[in-house]
Design an enzyme around this catalytic site. Structure first.
Site, PDB file in Angstrom:
ATOM      1  N   ASP A  96      43.508  31.060  34.679  1.00  0.00           N
ATOM      2  CA  ASP A  96      42.196  31.233  35.299  1.00  0.00           C
ATOM      3  C   ASP A  96      42.432  31.427  36.796  1.00  0.00           C
ATOM      4  O   ASP A  96      42.674  30.472  37.531  1.00  0.00           O
ATOM      5  CB  ASP A  96      41.324  30.009  35.017  1.00  0.00           C
ATOM      6  CG  ASP A  96      39.954  30.099  35.690  1.00  0.00           C
ATOM      7  OD1 ASP A  96      39.758  30.991  36.547  1.00  0.00           O
ATOM      8  OD2 ASP A  96      39.089  29.268  35.354  1.00  0.00           O
TER       9      ASP A  96
ATOM     10  N   PHE B  11      38.418  23.390  36.119  1.00  0.00           N
ATOM     11  CA  PHE B  11      37.074  23.973  36.122  1.00  0.00           C
ATOM     12  C   PHE B  11      37.179  25.426  35.685  1.00  0.00           C
ATOM     13  O   PHE B  11      37.959  26.193  36.242  1.00  0.00           O
ATOM     14  CB  PHE B  11      36.440  23.900  37.520  1.00  0.00           C
ATOM     15  CG  PHE B  11      35.042  24.444  37.546  1.00  0.00           C
ATOM     16  CD1 PHE B  11      33.982  23.678  37.084  1.00  0.00           C
ATOM     17  CD2 PHE B  11      34.785  25.730  37.995  1.00  0.00           C
ATOM     18  CE1 PHE B  11      32.675  24.183  37.076  1.00  0.00           C
ATOM     19  CE2 PHE B  11      33.489  26.248  37.993  1.00  0.00           C
ATOM     20  CZ  PHE B  11      32.438  25.464  37.540  1.00  0.00           C
TER      21      PHE B  11
ATOM     22  N   LYS C   7      35.014  35.934  41.629  1.00  0.00           N
ATOM     23  CA  LYS C   7      34.900  35.523  43.039  1.00  0.00           C
ATOM     24  C   LYS C   7      35.369  36.611  44.034  1.00  0.00           C
ATOM     25  O   LYS C   7      34.638  37.569  44.240  1.00  0.00           O
ATOM     26  CB  LYS C   7      35.626  34.189  43.261  1.00  0.00           C
ATOM     27  CG  LYS C   7      34.904  33.040  42.538  1.00  0.00           C
ATOM     28  CD  LYS C   7      35.208  31.665  43.088  1.00  0.00           C
ATOM     29  CE  LYS C   7      34.204  30.639  42.578  1.00  0.00           C
ATOM     30  NZ  LYS C   7      34.708  29.737  41.563  1.00  0.00           N
TER      31      LYS C   7
HETATM   32  C1  LIG Z   1      34.175  29.483  40.203  1.00  0.00           C
HETATM   33  C2  LIG Z   1      35.122  29.345  39.090  1.00  0.00           C
HETATM   34  C3  LIG Z   1      34.759  29.716  37.779  1.00  0.00           C
HETATM   35  C4  LIG Z   1      33.364  30.143  37.411  1.00  0.00           C
HETATM   36  O1  LIG Z   1      32.998  31.341  37.980  1.00  0.00           O
HETATM   37  P1  LIG Z   1      31.447  31.782  37.978  1.00  0.00           P
HETATM   38  O2  LIG Z   1      31.454  33.121  38.630  1.00  0.00           O
HETATM   39  O3  LIG Z   1      30.701  30.725  38.746  1.00  0.00           O
HETATM   40  O4  LIG Z   1      31.005  31.828  36.563  1.00  0.00           O
HETATM   41  C5  LIG Z   1      35.732  29.645  36.799  1.00  0.00           C
HETATM   42  N1  LIG Z   1      36.979  29.231  37.074  1.00  0.00           N
HETATM   43  C6  LIG Z   1      37.356  28.870  38.315  1.00  0.00           C
HETATM   44  C7  LIG Z   1      38.770  28.445  38.557  1.00  0.00           C
HETATM   45  C8  LIG Z   1      36.448  28.890  39.362  1.00  0.00           C
HETATM   46  O5  LIG Z   1      36.807  28.497  40.587  1.00  0.00           O
END
Ligand SMILES: *Cc1c(COP(=O)(O)O)cnc(C)c1O
Length: 404
Positions: free
Chosen positions: A223, A138, A252
């Site tokens: 990521d 994701f 986050k």
């Molecule tokens: C939450 C998340 C995203 C997206 O972040 P947003 O602030 O919602 O755009 C991307 N990569 C990972 C691994 C995530 O957990």
């Protein structure tokens, strides 16, 4: 609006892309929340791994209030002190030489993917544009990031997806060997898959990706939107693994509840995003940067990071005790305070059924896919709140089992 808003206002006024719980929290302090009726909750969800210091932590409140009286926003026609301090702090604490600031994880990943494509384009030519990522991964909800993400349900029905993207199996290096070649510009991976089910990468897998990227002159993108800023017990999970990416994305926990994102990279790669190639109106916003700086400086200390590892052990002990009693979990896994409990055979697909019961009992949790109960609490959650939250979770799980 003079009337107190209610949950039915959501259905009346909001686009129906979410289905929020009935309770509306109005106040939070540390790892506790109170709703409109004054009912109290222990927060094991942490705003989905965002509220890294709990709710209204004094360090963050002070940083926000202090900056609120000075300067909020300028745009990138100017720079500002909080943004420069945040960038410098991130560079000094990590592998990175350069930082790009934005407002969310999806935006940070969008920047990372565009940077990788542009770097390969400028240094190798048009043909080197292919991106390898992983099933179940994701990376956000922009159209590029849902296309690179490995969950087709998020990209289907929105028209043709961008080309040049292929997915391998997470923790299976052979599947990557079949996909990577001279036309690959980047491999994007979460060191621990979050939304995909709290699945930590094996160290050999990440090292193998590093080696494959080096062989094919492709960029390795981590990521760390969910794993970053103390979540795993290190400032970033790559430090835990000892494998260094070329590009890293963070959001986050970085803002502790204030919307902010960052893309970190090296002097070798950064020049590809030259003047005018990319941008964001809010990138480097002074309020966001001031709060993020305070969060990073408070979290990147031995006290907080060691505390994350100690709390991990506590969470695990409590979940194992619940499991000895009820036998609902097949495996308890994760790193630091990103913890997943996979449901046992008899409870396949039932992780989400725990959430409303848990809320009734006064504890908030999350799921990661249909089979994993997920917890991503404050990195400084007090021991007493862990014990109380777990007692409430046990009661919720007892009700799930009784209704079986
Ligand atoms: C939450 C998340 C995203 C997206 O972040 P947003 O602030 O919602 O755009 C991307 N990569 C990972 C691994 C995530 O957990």
């Amino acid at each position: 609006m003079t009337q107190t808003p209610t949950r039915s206002d959501f259905d009346q006024y909001m686009v129906p892309n979410y289905a929020p719980q009935k309770a509306i929290p109005v106040r939070g302090e540390g790892s506790r929340l109170w709703d409109q009726e004054g009912k109290e909750y222990i927060d094991f969800a942490g705003g989905i791994a965002v509220n890294s210091l709990g709710h209204c932590h004094p360090v963050l409140v002070d940083a926000l209030k202090d900056q609120a009286d000075k300067l909020w926003h300028l745009s990138n026609v100017y720079t500002n002190e909080p943004a420069l301090k945040l960038a410098r702090s991130l560079v000094e604490r990590t592998f990175a030489d350069k930082v790009y600031l934005c407002s969310s994880g999806g935006e940070a990943n969008e920047a990372a993917l565009k940077l990788a494509r542009r770097w390969a384009h400028d240094n190798h030519g048009e043909h080197k544009h292919r991106i390898v990522s992983f099933y179940q991964s994701f990376h956000g909800r922009t159209f590029f990031t849902v296309s690179v993400g490995g969950q087709p349900k998020y990209s289907q029905g929105f028209g043709p997806v961008p080309g040049g993207i292929a997915h391998g199996e997470f923790n299976d290096l052979d599947s990557v060997r079949d996909l990577i070649d001279a036309d690959t510009c980047a491999v994007m991976v979460e060191p621990m898959q979050g939304e995909g089910g709290i699945l930590p990468a094996e160290p050999e897998f990440l090292q193998g990706l590093r080696d494959l990227c080096d062989q094919h002159d492709a960029l390795l993108i981590f990521d760390e939107v969910q794993t970053g800023v103390g979540r795993t017990g290190s400032l970033y999970a790559y430090m835990e693994y000892g494998v260094t990416p070329d590009i890293l994305t963070s959001a986050k926990s970085l803002g502790g509840g204030f919307p902010v994102g960052a893309m970190l990279t090296t002097d070798r790669v950064a020049p590809a995003l030259g003047i005018g190639t990319h941008g964001s109106t809010y990138g480097g916003n002074a309020l966001a940067s001031a709060v993020a700086l305070a969060a990073v400086e408070h979290i990147d200390t031995p006290e907080v990071l060691t505390g994350v590892k100690q709390r991990h052990d506590l969470f695990r002990e409590h979940l194992e005790a619940i499991n000895r009693q009820h036998g609902v979990f097949k495996e308890i896994r994760g790193m630091g305070l990103l913890i997943g409990a996979e449901m046992s055979e008899a409870y396949q697909g039932r992780a989400k059924d725990i959430l409303p019961l848990a809320i009734e009992e006064g504890v908030m949790a999350l799921v990661a896919g249909p089979n994993v109960l997920r917890m991503a609490p404050s990195l400084v959650i007090p021991e007493a709140d862990i014990a109380e939250g777990m007692a409430r979770l046990e009661r919720a799980i007892a009700r799930l089992v009784a209704a079986q």
